[in-house]
Design a protein around this motif. Sequence first.
Motif, PDB file in Angstrom:
ATOM      1  N   LYS A  25      92.665  72.752  25.698  1.00 21.70           N
ATOM      2  CA  LYS A  25      91.389  72.972  26.359  1.00 21.70           C
ATOM      3  C   LYS A  25      90.282  73.034  25.312  1.00 21.70           C
ATOM      4  N   ASP A  26      89.172  72.285  25.600  1.00 16.55           N
ATOM      5  CA  ASP A  26      88.044  72.337  24.680  1.00 16.55           C
ATOM      6  C   ASP A  26      87.456  73.746  24.670  1.00 16.55           C
ATOM      7  N   PRO A  27      87.167  74.278  23.501  1.00 10.51           N
ATOM      8  CA  PRO A  27      86.576  75.626  23.422  1.00 10.51           C
ATOM      9  C   PRO A  27      85.194  75.639  24.066  1.00 10.51           C
ATOM     10  N   LYS A  28      84.861  76.758  24.663  1.00 13.74           N
ATOM     11  CA  LYS A  28      83.559  76.875  25.309  1.00 13.74           C
ATOM     12  C   LYS A  28      82.449  76.914  24.273  1.00 13.74           C
ATOM     13  N   VAL A  29      81.235  76.552  24.718  1.00 13.71           N
ATOM     14  CA  VAL A  29      80.076  76.570  23.845  1.00 13.71           C
ATOM     15  C   VAL A  29      78.952  77.302  24.558  1.00 13.71           C
ATOM     16  N   SER A  30      78.201  78.094  23.823  1.00 16.05           N
ATOM     17  CA  SER A  30      77.089  78.837  24.427  1.00 16.05           C
ATOM     18  C   SER A  30      75.847  77.955  24.469  1.00 16.05           C
ATOM     19  N   PRO A  31      74.946  78.190  25.429  1.00 11.11           N
ATOM     20  CA  PRO A  31      73.699  77.410  25.453  1.00 11.11           C
ATOM     21  C   PRO A  31      72.732  77.915  24.381  1.00 11.11           C
ATOM     22  N   VAL A  32      71.850  77.025  23.944  1.00 10.96           N
ATOM     23  CA  VAL A  32      70.740  77.432  23.079  1.00 10.96           C
ATOM     24  C   VAL A  32      69.896  78.443  23.854  1.00 10.96           C
ATOM     25  N   ASP A  33      69.482  79.519  23.195  1.00 16.60           N
ATOM     26  CA  ASP A  33      68.742  80.560  23.933  1.00 16.60           C
ATOM     27  C   ASP A  33      67.224  80.498  23.745  1.00 16.60           C
ATOM     28  N   GLU A  34      66.750  79.588  22.846  1.00 18.54           N
ATOM     29  CA  GLU A  34      65.296  79.497  22.670  1.00 18.54           C
ATOM     30  C   GLU A  34      64.901  78.135  22.107  1.00 18.54           C
ATOM     31  N   LEU A  35      63.837  77.564  22.658  1.00 18.61           N
ATOM     32  CA  LEU A  35      63.239  76.332  22.150  1.00 18.61           C
ATOM     33  C   LEU A  35      62.021  76.706  21.316  1.00 18.61           C
ATOM     34  N   TYR A  36      61.942  76.159  20.111  1.00 25.51           N
ATOM     35  CA  TYR A  36      60.843  76.514  19.201  1.00 25.51           C
ATOM     36  C   TYR A  36      59.661  75.539  19.272  1.00 25.51           C
ATOM     37  N   ALA A  37      59.954  74.253  19.234  1.00 21.61           N
ATOM     38  CA  ALA A  37      58.879  73.246  19.171  1.00 21.61           C
ATOM     39  C   ALA A  37      59.387  71.927  19.745  1.00 21.61           C
ATOM     40  N   PRO A  38      58.473  71.194  20.420  1.00 22.18           N
ATOM     41  CA  PRO A  38      57.059  71.503  20.664  1.00 22.18           C
ATOM     42  C   PRO A  38      56.897  72.672  21.642  1.00 22.18           C
ATOM     43  N   LEU A  39      55.732  73.296  21.555  1.00 25.94           N
ATOM     44  CA  LEU A  39      55.454  74.464  22.375  1.00 25.94           C
ATOM     45  C   LEU A  39      55.292  74.082  23.848  1.00 25.94           C
ATOM     46  N   GLU A  40      55.380  75.063  24.698  1.00 26.44           N
ATOM     47  CA  GLU A  40      55.181  74.852  26.131  1.00 26.44           C
ATOM     48  C   GLU A  40      53.810  74.228  26.395  1.00 26.44           C
ATOM     49  N   ASN A  41      53.831  73.133  27.169  1.00 30.32           N
ATOM     50  CA  ASN A  41      52.625  72.410  27.591  1.00 30.32           C
ATOM     51  C   ASN A  41      51.869  71.786  26.422  1.00 30.32           C
ATOM     52  N   GLN A  42      52.588  71.446  25.354  1.00 30.32           N
ATOM     53  CA  GLN A  42      51.944  70.729  24.251  1.00 30.32           C
ATOM     54  C   GLN A  42      51.564  69.323  24.717  1.00 30.32           C
ATOM     55  N   GLN A  43      50.433  68.822  24.220  1.00 30.02           N
ATOM     56  CA  GLN A  43      49.949  67.497  24.601  1.00 30.02           C
ATOM     57  C   GLN A  43      50.141  66.525  23.449  1.00 30.02           C
ATOM     58  N   VAL A  44      50.592  65.316  23.777  1.00 25.76           N
ATOM     59  CA  VAL A  44      50.888  64.304  22.764  1.00 25.76           C
ATOM     60  C   VAL A  44      50.318  62.960  23.211  1.00 25.76           C
ATOM     61  N   THR A  45      49.569  62.312  22.331  1.00 28.69           N
ATOM     62  CA  THR A  45      49.128  60.940  22.556  1.00 28.69           C
ATOM     63  C   THR A  45      49.994  60.039  21.681  1.00 28.69           C
ATOM     64  N   LEU A  46      50.767  59.180  22.292  1.00 28.93           N
ATOM     65  CA  LEU A  46      51.728  58.377  21.550  1.00 28.93           C
ATOM     66  C   LEU A  46      51.042  57.279  20.744  1.00 28.93           C
ATOM     67  N   SER A  47      51.681  56.942  19.630  1.00 31.52           N
ATOM     68  CA  SER A  47      51.161  55.927  18.711  1.00 31.52           C
ATOM     69  C   SER A  47      52.264  54.922  18.394  1.00 31.52           C
ATOM     70  N   THR A  48      51.872  53.703  18.053  1.00 27.30           N
ATOM     71  CA  THR A  48      52.848  52.679  17.678  1.00 27.30           C
ATOM     72  C   THR A  48      53.065  52.621  16.170  1.00 27.30           C
TER      73      THR A  48
END
Length: 377
Positions: A29-52
């Motif tokens: 049986k594959d060993p269990k894995v815990s979920p990541v408990d926090e996202l650091y970046a990008p921040l919540e509702n960060q805005q990004v204009t994409l570039s080529t």
Amino acid sequence: MKTIIARILVVFTFLALVAGCKKNDMEYKDPKVSPVDELYAPLENQQVTLSTQPDARLLFQWAPSHAQDGQLVAYEVVFYKESDTTNPVYRITSDNTGKELYANISHLDINRACAAAGIPTGETGTVYWSVASWRGLSSAVCPQKNKLTVKRLEGFEVIPDNVYLTGEASETGDDLSKAILMQKTGEGKFEIYTQLKSQGGYKFVDRTTGTPEVYYINPSGKLADADNNETSSVTETAVYRITIDFTNKGTTMTKITKMGVFFCPENKVILDLDYQGLGVWSGTGIINFKQESWGRDERYKFQMETSAGTKQLGTVNSTDSRPDAGSPASYYYVRLLDQNSQWDDKWKFATEVDGANSTITLTMKGGAPYTHTVKVN
């Protein structure tokens, strides 16, 4: 006798223990894995204009998760539609094949994620992102999902693998089977060095058989679908460098008026190269090295005069040695330089070229590295 009986008892005991084991106890049986408990970046509702731009990236970072057996965990960034944050529409493995707690994701990949989330090209929309942790077949997704507001690129949703130039104004006419392959220079980016006639039109296609997708440069200078059999045209018959970019619909048209061999010691062009057709220039003349106190200087590259000014072409692989019969083909590979100089990105002529009548040929064709040859006649 007692020894024999004892051995028989041991065997029966072992068989009883094996028989007593349940089948499920023997399965891996594959060993269990815990979920990541926090996202650091990008921040919540960060805005990004994409570039080529090739180096345009956005850094994603998060806290570690842990596997039940204490082994390494693999990570991937997952993207969701705004209307469904349960089922990911796009996944990207973290850096170092999933081992890192971060991912430097290119703007082009973010653009693909936004396309998968249903945001139209050129428009601003919302996606959500999170991180999935993996250990074998076991996985867990971070319950936190951050909002990302993205302005998408204005390019095409489907980018062709190959692009060809064809049409009455092209060097091979409007025979689709003879369309000229363009050089792929990056993700969704293509270029060609070719002659165009002022009579007739030209267009771009994604294949040379069947019914290809067709594109043209519209009056605004943008790459567009030729839904109504539109074509582009030029007012002057000349050699051009054409670039097209499917990621943002950008195009450039640069007229090339002269091409020549630039001799570094004299800081000038010493041999003009005439256009032969299909991305090839060639010229013949006597090449004399320049005598210096330390020896004979033989350094050279190429220079062209264009509607955008003077441009130089030099080495792909830097060298400071004269070539010989054993030099690899890559010694002669050519690229358009970002800036002009007298000495940088040069080659050296072979010893036997000094004082000899030589033919120098520059080849800038699609489907193979740009290159050149120097032949002593």
